[in-house]
Motif scaffolding. Structure first.
Motif, PDB file in Angstrom:
ATOM      1  N   ALA A 154      40.701 -19.696 141.261  1.00  0.00           N
ATOM      2  CA  ALA A 154      40.036 -19.854 142.542  1.00  0.00           C
ATOM      3  C   ALA A 154      39.643 -18.484 143.080  1.00  0.00           C
ATOM      4  CB  ALA A 154      40.960 -20.565 143.527  1.00  0.00           C
ATOM      5  N   LYS A 187      42.133 -15.426 143.846  1.00  0.00           N
ATOM      6  CA  LYS A 187      43.441 -15.776 143.304  1.00  0.00           C
ATOM      7  C   LYS A 187      43.505 -15.482 141.811  1.00  0.00           C
ATOM      8  CE  LYS A 187      44.442 -19.413 146.667  1.00  0.00           C
ATOM      9  NZ  LYS A 187      45.537 -18.624 147.315  1.00  0.00           N
ATOM     10  N   SER A 246      51.052 -29.002 140.759  1.00  0.00           N
ATOM     11  CA  SER A 246      49.992 -29.194 141.730  1.00  0.00           C
ATOM     12  C   SER A 246      48.978 -30.264 141.325  1.00  0.00           C
ATOM     13  CB  SER A 246      49.262 -27.872 141.986  1.00  0.00           C
ATOM     14  OG  SER A 246      48.701 -27.370 140.788  1.00  0.00           O
ATOM     15  N   LYS A 284      41.056 -32.456 145.576  1.00  0.00           N
ATOM     16  CA  LYS A 284      41.314 -31.833 146.858  1.00  0.00           C
ATOM     17  C   LYS A 284      40.533 -30.528 146.962  1.00  0.00           C
ATOM     18  CE  LYS A 284      46.104 -33.484 146.677  1.00  0.00           C
ATOM     19  NZ  LYS A 284      47.536 -33.054 146.698  1.00  0.00           N
ATOM     20  N   PRO A 285      40.233 -30.062 148.173  1.00  0.00           N
ATOM     21  CA  PRO A 285      39.535 -28.784 148.316  1.00  0.00           C
ATOM     22  C   PRO A 285      40.239 -27.635 147.600  1.00  0.00           C
ATOM     23  CG  PRO A 285      39.480 -29.956 150.385  1.00  0.00           C
ATOM     24  CD  PRO A 285      40.383 -30.750 149.475  1.00  0.00           C
ATOM     25  N   GLU A 286      41.567 -27.655 147.551  1.00  0.00           N
ATOM     26  CA  GLU A 286      42.302 -26.602 146.873  1.00  0.00           C
ATOM     27  C   GLU A 286      42.161 -26.631 145.356  1.00  0.00           C
ATOM     28  OE1 GLU A 286      45.567 -29.254 148.822  1.00  0.00           O
ATOM     29  OE2 GLU A 286      43.463 -28.765 149.180  1.00  0.00           O
ATOM     30  N   ASP A 287      41.522 -27.667 144.817  1.00  0.00           N
ATOM     31  CA  ASP A 287      41.220 -27.715 143.394  1.00  0.00           C
ATOM     32  C   ASP A 287      39.967 -26.906 143.057  1.00  0.00           C
ATOM     33  OD1 ASP A 287      43.372 -29.450 142.662  1.00  0.00           O
ATOM     34  OD2 ASP A 287      42.200 -31.160 143.400  1.00  0.00           O
ATOM     35  N   THR A 288      39.258 -26.449 144.065  1.00  0.00           N
ATOM     36  CA  THR A 288      38.042 -25.668 143.852  1.00  0.00           C
ATOM     37  C   THR A 288      38.363 -24.404 143.068  1.00  0.00           C
ATOM     38  OG1 THR A 288      36.953 -26.499 145.838  1.00  0.00           O
ATOM     39  CG2 THR A 288      36.189 -24.389 144.976  1.00  0.00           C
ATOM     40  N   ALA A 289      37.690 -24.216 141.940  1.00  0.00           N
ATOM     41  CA  ALA A 289      37.946 -23.077 141.069  1.00  0.00           C
ATOM     42  C   ALA A 289      36.995 -23.123 139.885  1.00  0.00           C
ATOM     43  CB  ALA A 289      39.394 -23.099 140.563  1.00  0.00           C
ATOM     44  N   THR A 302      33.703 -27.523 142.510  1.00  0.00           N
ATOM     45  CA  THR A 302      33.761 -27.318 143.948  1.00  0.00           C
ATOM     46  C   THR A 302      34.031 -28.646 144.636  1.00  0.00           C
ATOM     47  OG1 THR A 302      32.164 -25.494 143.801  1.00  0.00           O
ATOM     48  CG2 THR A 302      32.542 -26.456 145.974  1.00  0.00           C
ATOM     49  N   SER A 330      35.318 -30.732 151.764  1.00  0.00           N
ATOM     50  CA  SER A 330      36.169 -31.493 152.677  1.00  0.00           C
ATOM     51  C   SER A 330      35.443 -32.699 153.233  1.00  0.00           C
ATOM     52  CB  SER A 330      36.652 -30.605 153.820  1.00  0.00           C
ATOM     53  OG  SER A 330      37.374 -29.496 153.333  1.00  0.00           O
TER      54      SER A 330
END
Length: 120
Positions: free
Chosen positions: A40, A43, A62, A86-91, A117, A120
Motif C-alpha cells: 500500500a 507502507k 487480515s 475493504k478500503p485498507e485492501d487498496t495496494a 483500489t 469507501s
C-alpha cells in the motif's frame, strides 16, 4: 527465467469482489510456494497468501476468510479471489514464485504487480 504476469486489478467499491490472476511462463507444478504480496502507499510490502506444491494454503490474518488463493498447475496460473473488499485492501498486488531448481539453485521471482483500489 520464469516470468510472472499479474492481471485482474481495478477499481471496486467496498464490499465488492475481484479475482487476480498470475500467469507463469513455465510450469508451476514443482514450485514449492506460489504466493501473493501487496504494498500500500507509504507502507512496506506484506505477505497476503501462499499456496504450496503440496496443496496447503496459508493466509495473513487480515485477509483470512475473505481471500482465497488457488493454483491451476495445468494452466500454469495462480489466482487470488478477493471478496468483501475493504478500503485498507487498496495496494499493488504482486505474484511470487519461490523454489529450487533440479541443479540445486534457489529462485524467487516476482511479477510487475497489478493495482487494486477499493473505494469507501
Amino acid at each position: 527465467q520464469v516470468q510472472l504476469v499479474e492481471s485482474g486489478g481495478g477499481l471496486v467499491q467496498a464490499g465488492g469482489s475481484l479475482r487476480l490472476s498470475c500467469a507463469a511462463s513455465g510450469s508451476i507444478g514443482s514450485v514449492a510456494a506460489m504466493g501473493w504480496y501487496r504494498q500500500a502507499p507509504g507502507k512496506q510490502r506484506e505477505w497476503v497468501a501462499t499456496a504450496s506444491s503440496g496443496g496447503t494454503t496459508n493466509y495473513a490474518d487480515s485477509v483470512k476468510g475473505r481471500f482465497t488463493i488457488s493454483r491451476d498447475n495445468a494452466k500454469n496460473t495462480v489466482y487470488l479471489q478477493m471478496n468483501s473488499l475493504k478500503p485498507e485492501d487498496t495496494a499493488v498486488y504482486y505474484c511470487n514464485a519461490a523454489g529450487r531448481t533440479t541443479r540445486g539453485g534457489v529462485y524467487n521471482y516476482w511479477g510487475q504487480g497489478t493495482q487494486v483500489t477499493v473505494s469507501s
